[in-house]
Scaffold this active site. Structure first.
Site, PDB file in Angstrom:
ATOM      1  N   SER A  99      32.952 109.728  51.108  1.00  0.00           N
ATOM      2  CA  SER A  99      34.067 110.662  50.975  1.00  0.00           C
ATOM      3  C   SER A  99      34.256 110.983  49.498  1.00  0.00           C
ATOM      4  O   SER A  99      34.033 110.132  48.627  1.00  0.00           O
ATOM      5  CB  SER A  99      35.363 110.081  51.553  1.00  0.00           C
ATOM      6  OG  SER A  99      35.740 108.916  50.858  1.00  0.00           O
ATOM      7  N   HIS A 103      40.008 116.447  42.031  1.00  0.00           N
ATOM      8  CA  HIS A 103      41.205 117.116  41.525  1.00  0.00           C
ATOM      9  C   HIS A 103      40.930 117.532  40.080  1.00  0.00           C
ATOM     10  O   HIS A 103      40.710 116.677  39.213  1.00  0.00           O
ATOM     11  CB  HIS A 103      42.420 116.186  41.580  1.00  0.00           C
ATOM     12  CG  HIS A 103      42.842 115.823  42.963  1.00  0.00           C
ATOM     13  ND1 HIS A 103      43.510 116.701  43.783  1.00  0.00           N
ATOM     14  CD2 HIS A 103      42.682 114.683  43.687  1.00  0.00           C
ATOM     15  CE1 HIS A 103      43.760 116.127  44.945  1.00  0.00           C
ATOM     16  NE2 HIS A 103      43.260 114.903  44.919  1.00  0.00           N
ATOM     17  N   HIS A 113      37.281 118.672  48.958  1.00  0.00           N
ATOM     18  CA  HIS A 113      37.225 117.455  49.779  1.00  0.00           C
ATOM     19  C   HIS A 113      35.952 117.489  50.616  1.00  0.00           C
ATOM     20  O   HIS A 113      35.621 118.491  51.233  1.00  0.00           O
ATOM     21  CB  HIS A 113      38.448 117.387  50.704  1.00  0.00           C
ATOM     22  CG  HIS A 113      38.275 116.414  51.833  1.00  0.00           C
ATOM     23  ND1 HIS A 113      38.162 116.818  53.152  1.00  0.00           N
ATOM     24  CD2 HIS A 113      38.165 115.065  51.850  1.00  0.00           C
ATOM     25  CE1 HIS A 113      38.007 115.756  53.924  1.00  0.00           C
ATOM     26  NE2 HIS A 113      38.000 114.679  53.166  1.00  0.00           N
ATOM     27  N   ASN A 115      33.648 114.823  53.329  1.00  0.00           N
ATOM     28  CA  ASN A 115      33.544 113.549  54.039  1.00  0.00           C
ATOM     29  C   ASN A 115      32.483 113.669  55.113  1.00  0.00           C
ATOM     30  O   ASN A 115      32.500 114.611  55.899  1.00  0.00           O
ATOM     31  CB  ASN A 115      34.896 113.179  54.671  1.00  0.00           C
ATOM     32  CG  ASN A 115      34.804 111.934  55.528  1.00  0.00           C
ATOM     33  OD1 ASN A 115      34.496 112.014  56.716  1.00  0.00           O
ATOM     34  ND2 ASN A 115      35.074 110.796  54.944  1.00  0.00           N
ATOM     35  N   THR A 116      31.519 112.753  55.125  1.00  0.00           N
ATOM     36  CA  THR A 116      30.581 112.665  56.244  1.00  0.00           C
ATOM     37  C   THR A 116      30.412 111.192  56.600  1.00  0.00           C
ATOM     38  O   THR A 116      30.449 110.328  55.725  1.00  0.00           O
ATOM     39  CB  THR A 116      29.203 113.285  55.922  1.00  0.00           C
ATOM     40  OG1 THR A 116      28.645 112.651  54.771  1.00  0.00           O
ATOM     41  CG2 THR A 116      29.317 114.771  55.681  1.00  0.00           C
ATOM     42  N   ARG A 117      30.214 110.927  57.878  1.00  0.00           N
ATOM     43  CA  ARG A 117      30.178 109.536  58.323  1.00  0.00           C
ATOM     44  C   ARG A 117      29.361 109.417  59.613  1.00  0.00           C
ATOM     45  O   ARG A 117      29.202 110.395  60.358  1.00  0.00           O
ATOM     46  CB  ARG A 117      31.592 109.020  58.577  1.00  0.00           C
ATOM     47  CG  ARG A 117      32.354 109.838  59.601  1.00  0.00           C
ATOM     48  CD  ARG A 117      33.834 109.513  59.665  1.00  0.00           C
ATOM     49  NE  ARG A 117      34.529 110.427  60.562  1.00  0.00           N
ATOM     50  CZ  ARG A 117      35.035 111.597  60.202  1.00  0.00           C
ATOM     51  NH1 ARG A 117      34.934 112.000  58.954  1.00  0.00           N
ATOM     52  NH2 ARG A 117      35.657 112.369  61.070  1.00  0.00           N
ATOM     53  N   HIS A 146      32.490 130.217  52.177  1.00  0.00           N
ATOM     54  CA  HIS A 146      32.285 130.350  53.613  1.00  0.00           C
ATOM     55  C   HIS A 146      30.914 130.954  53.943  1.00  0.00           C
ATOM     56  O   HIS A 146      30.325 130.616  54.989  1.00  0.00           O
ATOM     57  CB  HIS A 146      33.415 131.167  54.238  1.00  0.00           C
ATOM     58  CG  HIS A 146      34.641 130.362  54.481  1.00  0.00           C
ATOM     59  ND1 HIS A 146      34.806 129.585  55.601  1.00  0.00           N
ATOM     60  CD2 HIS A 146      35.757 130.173  53.723  1.00  0.00           C
ATOM     61  CE1 HIS A 146      35.973 128.963  55.540  1.00  0.00           C
ATOM     62  NE2 HIS A 146      36.569 129.302  54.413  1.00  0.00           N
ATOM     63  N   HIS A 176      54.649 121.107  59.947  1.00  0.00           N
ATOM     64  CA  HIS A 176      56.042 121.074  59.499  1.00  0.00           C
ATOM     65  C   HIS A 176      56.340 122.164  58.479  1.00  0.00           C
ATOM     66  O   HIS A 176      57.502 122.483  58.229  1.00  0.00           O
ATOM     67  CB  HIS A 176      56.383 119.693  58.918  1.00  0.00           C
ATOM     68  CG  HIS A 176      55.604 119.330  57.694  1.00  0.00           C
ATOM     69  ND1 HIS A 176      54.278 118.970  57.742  1.00  0.00           N
ATOM     70  CD2 HIS A 176      55.960 119.271  56.389  1.00  0.00           C
ATOM     71  CE1 HIS A 176      53.856 118.697  56.522  1.00  0.00           C
ATOM     72  NE2 HIS A 176      54.849 118.876  55.677  1.00  0.00           N
TER      73      HIS A 176
END
Length: 287
Positions: A99, A103, A113, A115-117, A146, A176
């Site tokens: 991951s 910033h 960001h 992340n691969t798993r 994109h 929210h």
């Protein structure tokens, strides 16, 4: 625990470790202060694996964290039904992955960001994705990002981009606030087409997407100055990012479920952020 996937686990984890080193080397090339990455190692309780994460704080990168972990053991009973194959494996699992959160000091460079798993219970599958959260929207940058992801997905499968980009838009959303976290990207989970090599190649392409994106963005923005107001706006945008990671992020939840290292989990948070009444309007790419 079933060991039928042992070879694939080793291949995947070696790739994650190699990608970690490539990412750090590339970040150091762009870091103006010549600051170096600091190494942080951790071990999961009961000899259940662990990981190594590196952090860099400098002039170009306010904070970047690159974490590789390999953990195994047993899920608590209350989590079994949340994880595919965990009931059948009696809670036993193995999980490895990488991951990254970058910033940037410049408000004109986005939060990135990745992340691969690979997760194995009685089943085995890949998950992850990459997404971008600009502070200031730029249509040209959005199209580049994109467009590159579409090329990666098209090599994998005909409808992958449409499916995974929609999934990202749905996932990286703050209910929210009725607001998207950024300009999306791709998100996938439970990825297993029964062709492991094909799935793994896609995961590798997603991993290297960060390097291509960085190569595009850094020369464009690294030498542009900014005002105090622009920096202030960046801090409020980061507040939204933290809200998502605390309330909705599945990676944060999975790390806590598997007794992951707290410092590694929360290294994804920016070092500085703000909340409060402010006039923020977030322009999404489809507006």
């Amino acid at each position: 625990m079933h060991n039928m996937y042992y070879k694939n686990k080793e291949i995947a984890q070696n790739w994650f470790i190699g990608l970690q080193q490539k990412i750090m080397a590339k970040c150091c090339e762009y870091e103006k202060s010549h600051a170096k990455f600091k190494k942080h190692s951790w071990t999961r309780k009961d000899n259940g694996g662990g990981g190594v994460f590196y952090t860099l704080e400098g002039e170009t990168f306010e904070q970047v964290s690159v974490n590789v972990s390999t953990v195994h053991g047993r899920f608590e009973d209350k989590f079994l039904k949340e994880i595919p194959g965990a009931v059948e494996s009696h809670g036993q699992f193995w999980a490895g992955g990488i991951s990254l959160i970058a910033h940037m000091n410049s408000p004109f460079l986005p939060i990135i960001h990745l992340n691969t798993r690979l997760i194995t219970t009685s089943k085995s599958w890949f998950g992850g994705g990459i997404d971008v959260t600009p502070i200031y929207y730029n249509h040209e940058d959005c199209n580049f990002f994109h467009g590159h992801l579409r090329d990666i997905c098209d090599r994998y499968s005909l409808h992958a981009y449409d499916n995974f980009s929609r999934w990202a838009d749905k996932y990286f959303f703050l209910p929210h606030r009725n607001e998207l976290r950024g300009i999306g990207g791709i998100f996938f989970d439970d990825l297993n087409t029964q062709n492991w090599d094909h799935d793994f190649q896609f995961v590798q392409d997603v991993g290297t997407a960060f390097l291509e994106l960085q190569q595009y963005l850094m020369p464009k923005y690294e030498n542009i100055s900014w005002t105090n107001d622009q920096k202030e706006y960046q801090l409020y945008r980061r507040g939204r990012y933290i809200e998502f990671n605390l309330l909705y992020d599945r990676g944060t939840r999975f790390g806590l479920m598997t007794d992951g290292n707290i410092e590694a989990i929360f290294a994804s948070f920016p070092p500085n952020a703000k909340w409060g009444f402010n006039k923020m309007h977030w322009l999404y790419r489809n507006e």
